[in-house]
Design an enzyme around this catalytic site. Structure first.
Site, short mmCIF file in Angstrom:
data_model
loop_
_atom_site.label_atom_id
_atom_site.label_comp_id
_atom_site.label_asym_id
_atom_site.label_seq_id
_atom_site.Cartn_x
_atom_site.Cartn_y
_atom_site.Cartn_z
N ASP A 45 23.54 11.07 -12.42
CA ASP A 45 24.49 12.11 -12.81
C ASP A 45 25.75 12.14 -11.96
O ASP A 45 25.71 11.90 -10.76
CB ASP A 45 23.80 13.49 -12.76
CG ASP A 45 22.86 13.68 -13.93
OD1 ASP A 45 23.33 13.53 -15.07
OD2 ASP A 45 21.67 13.97 -13.71
N GLU B 9 19.28 19.12 -25.39
CA GLU B 9 18.75 18.44 -24.22
C GLU B 9 18.75 19.44 -23.08
O GLU B 9 19.80 19.98 -22.72
CB GLU B 9 19.68 17.27 -23.87
CG GLU B 9 18.98 15.98 -23.59
CD GLU B 9 19.97 14.92 -23.14
OE1 GLU B 9 20.30 14.90 -21.95
OE2 GLU B 9 20.43 14.14 -24.00
#
Lengths: 259, 401
Positions: free
Chosen positions: A62, A51
């Site tokens: 995040d 990824e």
């Protein structure tokens, strides 16, 4: 070819009775010139797919580790175009499939169709957009389909049964099972029902189910992998690479074999 | 009345709900609760009660005679949102959302704040209704608005200083959204402006439209006609959309939204998303956005903490493209001048945000007739800004650095 590469990688892992391990790295963190080397290192260490994070100024999904990596990458001048160009260089001799994870706006600014086209040209297999729920998929699905890029959906612990069903039915590439209520980053443990949740997803999902968010130790990898097809590990990898501790990364990837 | 957003939360090309899947169930739950509340006479009755007895509505529409004379222009009226409890329009929305929180059976609220007005308004209604309250505020804003931080704490809220980015409103929203994602089961996010994912832009507009609804009635009572023009400042755009919405179909009423021009549009240091930005996705909606070529959101600049935001509500983007509202910018310096002008002509110290709208009167005055009526939304009072204003006057301008 692009999307199929991802499917093949998961099938290969399954065939030999192993679990998938997908590490996340932030493109441009540590210099874009080292990106292809990092990819090779992760592939050689046994990663199933990678990824690749494209940095965004406001990454609301995040936690602190990936936020900081994104800031470092942006400060180093990382752009969408530069990452795609760098990745395209080794397209033909790279076996491991790449999946891009980013937020919608950098892609929107690039142009969705142009982005899908550039991804195909760079040999990217899939795309993960944490700020794109089912309701807004219309913005990208056509272009991604046209260019053979899998749209990898995320399913959350809070998702209703109805939404889980819809996400599982549409799944392609893999179904990304978010294992915590919250943002990416290390956690001490997971909720008690996590095993049952992952098993239920696996039963209805068309694509393989990978658990991610908060996965940070070999114990986590083993624990979660037993209920699904493998794991995605982000913050821990990003942190170890930033510290130059490649051994820790290799050990973490190796732990999938014991799963 | 104009019928948008659509069922999916879109305003023309703008709007939508670009949030992580973890939040989607809460977003849908909120949409349902809001729809039900709108139809529930009991809820409406409760709203009316608190707005009258607690907030102090309706607020006056005050004829600013000396200001009108000073500018030698139209008859200027000020919609006195600064006279609301807590000193700004923000409480119109927080009362509504706090009552929604109760309806949804949640006991905790989280909110972002820029100038601190929304934070104070959220902390206030949390105290009133016994909700647990956590407020995220950019580090720079914590410094600029120290008194509001103390107010929130006095009201029992927990204030978290946000270090990321420039430490302003955008960064506070990011952190508040992250917190909400991690605590969504028992927490409601009281979004403070008419931006964010659907249904927030609609909820905030519908709770703020009381500004325009009252103004419409009051101006007809006072002048026997609708105004020729209305002006409001735009950061995220909640006071502006509240003022504009009831006038949208009155095509003879010109509408002006005033953004923060910071150090000037050419300097690149401003917060004028509608004037200078292009369409993009931030904090859950597609709208005009200050961003670079690569889709990275740019750090805005404004002396006014409440306007220091790179995005704007999607309905404003829609109204801009439809040509219904004219959006323009006022610089820090012009806003500071307007603070002085209104203080000395009317004895009203406006919030720095609202001062942008006041400053725009100076630009409109020469092109309007003396018998015309111009309504300005005075969204908040300036007490919170007195230190900032004093520092600016002492240093002769900027104090953001």
């Amino acid at each position: 070819m692009t999307k199929a590469k991802l499917d093949t990688a998961f099938q290969t892992v399954e065939k030999v009775g192993e679990k998938a391990f997908v590490p996340y790295i932030m493109a441009g963190d540590g210099g874009l010139e080292n990106l292809n080397e990092s990819i090779r290192f992760l592939a050689e260490s046994g990663a199933t797919a990678i990824e690749l994070g494209l940095p965004f100024s406001d990454p609301v999904a995040d936690g602190p580790t990936i936020q900081a990596a994104g800031i470092r990458a942006l400060e180093a001048g990382t752009t969408v175009q530069a990452v795609l160009d760098e990745v395209a260089k080794e397209k033909d001799n790279r076996m491991i499939p790449l999946v891009i994870m980013t937020y919608l706006n950098p892609i929107f600014a690039y142009g969705v169709e142009a982005f899908a086209q550039s991804c195909e040209a760079a040999g990217i297999s899939g795309l993960i957009l944490p700020d794109l729920p089912l309701e807004e998929e219309g913005l990208v699905v056509k272009a991604l389909k046209k260019h053979n890029i899998a749209l990898i959906r995320l399913v959350a612990l809070t998702s209703t049964q109805e939404r889980i069903q819809a996400l599982a039915e549409r799944s392609e590439g893999f179904l990304y099972a978010v294992t915590v209520a919250g943002t990416t980053g290390e956690r001490a443990s997971f909720v008690n029902q996590i095993g049952a949740h992952l098993q239920a997803l696996k039963e209805i999902s068309k694509a393989p189910v990978l658990a991610g968010f908060g996965v940070s130790t070999p114990e986590h990898v083993k624990e979660l992998s037993q209920y699904c097809d493998g794991v995605v590990v982000g913050s821990k990898i990003v942190d170890a690479l930033n510290r130059g501790d490649k051994q820790q990364v290799a050990d973490l990837i190796a732990s999938r074999k014991e799963a | 009345m104009a019928t948008y957003p659509t069922e999916t939360g879109h305003y023309g090309d703008f709007g939508g709900r670009f949030v992580p899947e973890t939040l989607m169930p809460a977003i849908l739950e909120l949409e349902k609760a809001f729809k039900e509340a709108k139809e529930d006479e009991g809820f409406q009755e409760e709203m009316r009660y608190y707005l009258k007895q607690y907030v102090g509505r309706e607020t006056p529409l005050y004829y600013a005679e000396r200001l009108s004379k000073h500018l030698d222009g139209p008859r200027i009226y000020l919609k006195r949102e600064d006279l609301n409890h807590t000193g700004a329009h923000k409480i119109n929305n927080t009362i509504g959302q706090a009552l929604l929180t109760q309806r949804m059976g949640k006991k905790k609220v989280v909110a972002e704040t820029g100038a601190g007005q929304h934070g104070v308004a959220t902390a206030t209604v949390s105290a009133l209704l016994g909700l647990e309250c956590i407020i995220f505020m950019g580090k720079e804003d914590v410094r600029r608005q120290a008194l509001n931080v103390y107010r929130m704490e006095l009201l029992g809220a927990q204030v978290v200083s946000v270090d990321q980015g420039n430490g302003t409103l955008k960064d506070a929203v990011n952190e508040a959204m992250r917190y909400w994602t991690a605590n969504v089961e028992d927490t409601h996010y009281i979004f403070g402006t008419a931006a964010g994912p659907h249904p927030f832009p609609q909820i905030v507009r519908d709770f703020q439209r009381i500004i325009g609804d009252e103004t419409r009635k009051q101006v007809i009572e006072a002048e026997g006609k609708l105004p020729e023009a209305v002006v409001a400042c735009v950061g995220g755009g909640s006071n502006a959309i509240g003022m504009f919405y009831p006038f949208v179909d009155d095509l003879d009423v010109k509408m002006y939204g005033v953004e923060a021009g910071g150090k000037g549009l050419l300097s690149g240091m401003h917060a004028a998303s509608l004037t200078e930005g292009k369409a993009g996705i931030l904090h859950g909606s597609l709208s005009y956005l200050l961003q670079n070529e690569d889709g990275q959101v740019q750090e805005p600049h404004s002396i006014s903490a409440g306007l220091d935001y790179p995005g704007v509500g999607p309905e404003h983007s829609y109204l801009k493209d439809a040509g219904r509202v004219t959006y323009d910018a006022i610089t820090d310096e012009e806003a500071l001048e307007a603070v002085r002008m209104l203080s000395r002509t009317e004895g009203i110290i406006p919030a720095l945000e609202s001062a942008h709208a006041v400053a725009y009167c100076k630009k409109l005055a020469p092109v309007m007739n003396k018998e015309d009526v111009l309504v300005v939304c005075l969204s908040g009072r300036g007490d919170k800004d007195v230190n900032t204003i004093r520092e600016a006057h002492e240093t002769g301008g900027d104090l953001h650095d």
